[in-house]
Motif scaffolding. Structure first.
Motif, PDB file in Angstrom:
ATOM      1  N   ARG A 116      -4.824  -0.925  -6.968  1.00  0.00           N
ATOM      2  CA  ARG A 116      -4.372  -1.706  -5.805  1.00  0.00           C
ATOM      3  C   ARG A 116      -5.424  -2.720  -5.366  1.00  0.00           C
ATOM      4  N   VAL A 117      -6.679  -2.331  -5.347  1.00  0.00           N
ATOM      5  CA  VAL A 117      -7.732  -3.270  -4.954  1.00  0.00           C
ATOM      6  C   VAL A 117      -7.848  -4.379  -6.000  1.00  0.00           C
ATOM      7  N   THR A 134       0.848  -1.187   0.000  1.00  0.00           N
ATOM      8  CA  THR A 134       0.000   0.000   0.000  1.00  0.00           C
ATOM      9  C   THR A 134       0.888   1.243   0.000  1.00  0.00           C
ATOM     10  N   ALA A 142      -5.160  -6.827  -5.285  1.00  0.00           N
ATOM     11  CA  ALA A 142      -5.506  -7.600  -4.085  1.00  0.00           C
ATOM     12  C   ALA A 142      -6.546  -8.671  -4.409  1.00  0.00           C
ATOM     13  N   ARG A 193      -6.363   3.610  -6.205  1.00  0.00           N
ATOM     14  CA  ARG A 193      -7.161   2.681  -5.400  1.00  0.00           C
ATOM     15  C   ARG A 193      -7.705   1.539  -6.245  1.00  0.00           C
ATOM     16  N   TYR A 194      -8.216   1.870  -7.419  1.00  0.00           N
ATOM     17  CA  TYR A 194      -8.777   0.856  -8.307  1.00  0.00           C
ATOM     18  C   TYR A 194      -7.715  -0.185  -8.646  1.00  0.00           C
ATOM     19  N   LEU A 243      -4.479   3.554   0.849  1.00  0.00           N
ATOM     20  CA  LEU A 243      -4.928   3.420  -0.539  1.00  0.00           C
ATOM     21  C   LEU A 243      -5.104   4.747  -1.246  1.00  0.00           C
TER      22      LEU A 243
END
Length: 65
Positions: free
Chosen positions: A43-44, A19, A47, A40-41, A26
């Motif tokens: 990294r998520v 992160t 994940a 954010r889009y 994020l």
């Protein structure tokens, strides 16, 4: 998702997605809302992909900087 990768490795996490920082894992408030959303889009998404990966060993997933 972790911002302290060495700690995540030490405690035995097998899937680690880096992160940004401790207070803003994020996001980055110094950037525009559009840039934060993209960050954010991404990294998520990494994940979620990690959850479906069949990792046998500790894996630190690559993310865009």
């Amino acid at each position: 998702m972790a911002n302290l990768i060495p700690v995540a490795k030490t405690v035995g996490s097998n899937k680690i997605v880096p992160t940004i920082s401790i207070p803003y894992p994020l996001g980055d408030p110094s950037t525009s809302k559009e840039e934060q959303w993209k960050l954010r889009y991404h990294r998520v998404g990494v994940a979620l992909d990690a959850l479906t990966d069949d990792a046998k060993d500790q894996t630190v997933y690559k993310v865009k900087i």
